[in-house]
Scaffold this active site. Structure first.
Site, PDB file in Angstrom:
ATOM      1  N   LYS A   1       1.613   5.790   7.078  1.00 15.67           N
ATOM      2  CA  LYS A   1       1.477   6.372   8.426  1.00 15.67           C
ATOM      3  C   LYS A   1       2.818   6.816   8.972  1.00 15.67           C
ATOM      4  O   LYS A   1       2.912   7.832   9.651  1.00 15.67           O
ATOM      5  CB  LYS A   1       0.808   5.382   9.392  1.00 15.67           C
ATOM      6  CG  LYS A   1      -0.686   5.248   9.136  1.00 15.67           C
ATOM      7  CD  LYS A   1      -1.400   4.504  10.230  1.00 15.67           C
ATOM      8  CE  LYS A   1      -2.884   4.411   9.940  1.00 15.67           C
ATOM      9  NZ  LYS A   1      -3.572   3.435  10.776  1.00 15.67           N
TER      10      LYS A   1
ATOM     11  N   LYS B   1      -9.491   7.911   0.739  1.00 13.38           N
ATOM     12  CA  LYS B   1     -10.597   7.110   1.299  1.00 13.38           C
ATOM     13  C   LYS B   1     -11.180   7.806   2.527  1.00 13.38           C
ATOM     14  O   LYS B   1     -10.461   8.525   3.251  1.00 13.38           O
ATOM     15  CB  LYS B   1     -10.148   5.681   1.602  1.00 13.38           C
ATOM     16  CG  LYS B   1      -9.188   5.583   2.746  1.00 13.38           C
ATOM     17  CD  LYS B   1      -9.110   4.198   3.347  1.00 13.38           C
ATOM     18  CE  LYS B   1      -8.280   4.326   4.600  1.00 13.38           C
ATOM     19  NZ  LYS B   1      -8.112   3.307   5.479  1.00 13.38           N
TER      20      LYS B   1
ATOM     21  N   LYS C   1     -11.527   7.427   9.650  1.00 20.37           N
ATOM     22  CA  LYS C   1     -11.780   7.953  11.003  1.00 20.37           C
ATOM     23  C   LYS C   1     -10.795   9.070  11.301  1.00 20.37           C
ATOM     24  O   LYS C   1     -11.118  10.036  11.972  1.00 20.37           O
ATOM     25  CB  LYS C   1     -11.584   6.850  12.045  1.00 20.37           C
ATOM     26  CG  LYS C   1     -12.614   5.766  11.993  1.00 20.37           C
ATOM     27  CD  LYS C   1     -12.375   4.799  13.153  1.00 20.37           C
ATOM     28  CE  LYS C   1     -12.614   3.371  12.738  1.00 20.37           C
ATOM     29  NZ  LYS C   1     -11.385   2.568  12.667  1.00 20.37           N
TER      30      LYS C   1
HETATM   31  P1  TYM Z   1     -10.416  -0.028  10.570  1.00 23.36           P
HETATM   32  O1  TYM Z   1     -10.848   0.186  11.959  1.00 23.36           O
HETATM   33  O2  TYM Z   1      -9.558   1.006   9.918  1.00 23.36           O
HETATM   34  O3  TYM Z   1     -11.668  -0.215   9.632  1.00 23.36           O
HETATM   35  C1  TYM Z   1     -12.676  -1.159   9.936  1.00 23.36           C
HETATM   36  C2  TYM Z   1     -13.236  -1.763   8.676  1.00 23.36           C
HETATM   37  O4  TYM Z   1     -13.786  -0.733   7.827  1.00 23.36           O
HETATM   38  C3  TYM Z   1     -13.203  -0.812   6.518  1.00 23.36           C
HETATM   39  N1  TYM Z   1     -13.072   0.545   5.980  1.00 23.36           N
HETATM   40  C4  TYM Z   1     -13.567   0.921   4.793  1.00 23.36           C
HETATM   41  N2  TYM Z   1     -14.265   0.273   3.863  1.00 23.36           N
HETATM   42  C5  TYM Z   1     -14.651   0.981   2.769  1.00 23.36           C
HETATM   43  N3  TYM Z   1     -14.371   2.305   2.577  1.00 23.36           N
HETATM   44  C6  TYM Z   1     -13.675   2.989   3.494  1.00 23.36           C
HETATM   45  N4  TYM Z   1     -13.422   4.266   3.309  1.00 23.36           N
HETATM   46  C7  TYM Z   1     -13.243   2.302   4.676  1.00 23.36           C
HETATM   47  N5  TYM Z   1     -12.549   2.685   5.779  1.00 23.36           N
HETATM   48  C8  TYM Z   1     -12.458   1.591   6.574  1.00 23.36           C
HETATM   49  C9  TYM Z   1     -11.840  -1.459   6.755  1.00 23.36           C
HETATM   50  O5  TYM Z   1     -11.334  -2.049   5.589  1.00 23.36           O
HETATM   51  C10 TYM Z   1     -12.158  -2.466   7.831  1.00 23.36           C
HETATM   52  O6  TYM Z   1     -12.695  -3.653   7.273  1.00 23.36           O
HETATM   53  N6  TYM Z   1      -6.712  -3.324  10.860  1.00 23.36           N
HETATM   54  C11 TYM Z   1      -8.139  -3.194  10.868  1.00 23.36           C
HETATM   55  C12 TYM Z   1      -8.800  -3.729  12.116  1.00 23.36           C
HETATM   56  C13 TYM Z   1      -8.450  -5.134  12.449  1.00 23.36           C
HETATM   57  C14 TYM Z   1      -8.937  -6.288  11.794  1.00 23.36           C
HETATM   58  C15 TYM Z   1      -8.365  -7.396  12.490  1.00 23.36           C
HETATM   59  C16 TYM Z   1      -9.791  -6.489  10.702  1.00 23.36           C
HETATM   60  C17 TYM Z   1      -7.644  -5.550  13.462  1.00 23.36           C
HETATM   61  N7  TYM Z   1      -7.605  -6.912  13.493  1.00 23.36           N
HETATM   62  C18 TYM Z   1      -8.635  -8.690  12.088  1.00 23.36           C
HETATM   63  C19 TYM Z   1     -10.043  -7.788  10.323  1.00 23.36           C
HETATM   64  C20 TYM Z   1      -9.489  -8.876  10.992  1.00 23.36           C
HETATM   65  C21 TYM Z   1      -8.490  -1.715  10.775  1.00 23.36           C
HETATM   66  O7  TYM Z   1      -7.734  -0.862  11.093  1.00 23.36           O
HETATM   67  O8  TYM Z   1      -9.747  -1.457  10.415  1.00 23.36           O
END
Ligand code: TYM
Length: 337
Positions: free
Chosen positions: A117, A198, A201
């Site tokens: 990023k 991947k 969003k």
């Molecule tokens: P975020 O918002 O990017 O994504 C949320 C969840 O979706 C999963 N994910 C995917 N899984 C499979 N294929 C994909 N293309 C894909 N894109 C996203 C992510 O792995 C995630 O599980 N940092 C985290 C949010 C967070 C969090 C936490 C998660 C903040 N605090 C504490 C767990 C525990 C994030 O940005 O997820």
């Protein structure tokens, strides 16, 4: 309320930084729902994390509520799971600061998401670097045992483990050391327009990249029709990067139908051409999302009920995390009068 005393505790979250897509669903939400009966669950909408990239304030507020509604529409039951908004529980930000004071900078600079990023921006914000410490705070203040996430978050959960272990070494046994839980299929759904990146969003506004959970059936059909494939004309799983597009389509079908690889390949045995493969995968996705979209519309129609769920969830989360915070502050030498 279920009796959660002997259950493992689970914490996970999604950023309300864009439209939720199929990757978020199969990589995270679907797994949360499947496990929720025998776990003590905390599912958070991590709005503070979303602030690490520029947001339109009104849109962020709307998407925070929409993300919460999608959790429930996908099957998270607020009786069995605590659903809340990260910024409603100030302990998260406070613990982040305390953990900052024991986290070496080098650990953060090594994070691949930070490196990726920061390469794409001219001005790197401190919040972007600190992002995984806030994530560690999210997880460890609840003493979560398990963190169900997609593959891309594994490194961040491992950092949370390192931080918990370091704190325990310095100040004595305090935090449970959490485990990442990553499903074998669906942990990395790739873009339909480019199966080498991947689904995210961030790119979900690019035509044909993502299937968003609220896309209408026609839109979903169109996205799958445009999906990249290859010239082999062979419908089977493969590690070959040239066949990543077809592999991605089969992976999506597999995780949605719950079938094994060989069952999936059997389903497509007599099929000729990738056109029919795309139509069939689109159909199972549309049918999976239909009840979710209907439930979402009902929830958004009665926002009072959703507000109540989030307020109750925030209260419960605050109660549990505040007692951990007191312990942490005391151990670190902060005066409590
Ligand atoms: P975020 O918002 O990017 O994504 C949320 C969840 O979706 C999963 N994910 C995917 N899984 C499979 N294929 C994909 N293309 C894909 N894109 C996203 C992510 O792995 C995630 O599980 N940092 C985290 C949010 C967070 C969090 C936490 C998660 C903040 N605090 C504490 C767990 C525990 C994030 O940005 O997820």
């Amino acid at each position: 309320m279920p009796d959660t005393i002997n259950m493992k505790r689970v914490f996970s979250g999604i950023q309300p930084s864009g439209d939720l897509h199929l990757g978020n669903y199969v990589g995270a939400l679907k797994g949360w729902v499947n496990q929720q009966n025998n776990r003590d669950n905390f599912f958070c909408i991590v709005d503070l994390h979303a602030l690490t990239v520029k947001q339109n304030p009104d849109e962020l507020r709307d998407r925070t509520l929409q993300t919460a509604a999608l959790y429930i529409a996908c099957g998270i039951d607020p009786i069995k799971s605590c659903v809340f908004i990260q910024s409603h529980v100030s302990v998260h930000a406070e613990v982040c600061w305390l953990l900052n004071c024991i986290t070496p900078l080098g650990w953060l600079e090594r994070m691949t998401q930070y490196k990726d990023k920061s390469l794409r921006t001219d001005s790197i914000l401190a919040g972007l670097l600190d992002y995984p410490v806030l994530m560690a705070a999210d997880i460890i203040i609840y003493d979560a045992h398990e963190v169900p996430v997609g593959e891309d978050q594994k490194q961040h959960v491992e950092l949370a483990r390192d931080i918990a272990q370091r704190f325990n070494r310095i100040y004595g046994e305090t935090f449970v050391v959490p485990e990442p839980v990553i499903s074998k299929t669906g942990a990395r759904v790739m873009g339909l327009n480019d199966a080498t990146i991947k689904m995210s969003k961030e790119h979900s506004k690019i035509r044909g990249h993502a299937v968003r959970l609220l896309d209408d059936p026609k839109e979903i059909e169109r996205s799958f029709k445009r999906a990249v494939t290859d010239s082999y004309n062979e419908i089977r799983f493969s590690d070959d990067t040239e066949r990543a597009g077809v592999n991605n389509l089969l992976g999506i079908y597999k995780v949605i139908t719950g079938k094994t690889e060989s069952q999936v390949e059997k389903d497509f045995e007599n099929l000729k051409g990738y056109g029919s493969l795309k139509t069939i995968v689109a159909e199972v996705v549309i049918e999976e999302l239909r009840p979710i979209q209907e439930k979402y519309a009902r929830i958004m129609n009665d926002s009072g009920e959703l507000h109540r769920i989030l307020l109750d969830g925030g209260e419960k989360a605050a109660e549990i995390s505040e007692s951990k915070l007191s312990e942490v502050k005391y151990k670190m030498g902060l005066l409590n009068l």
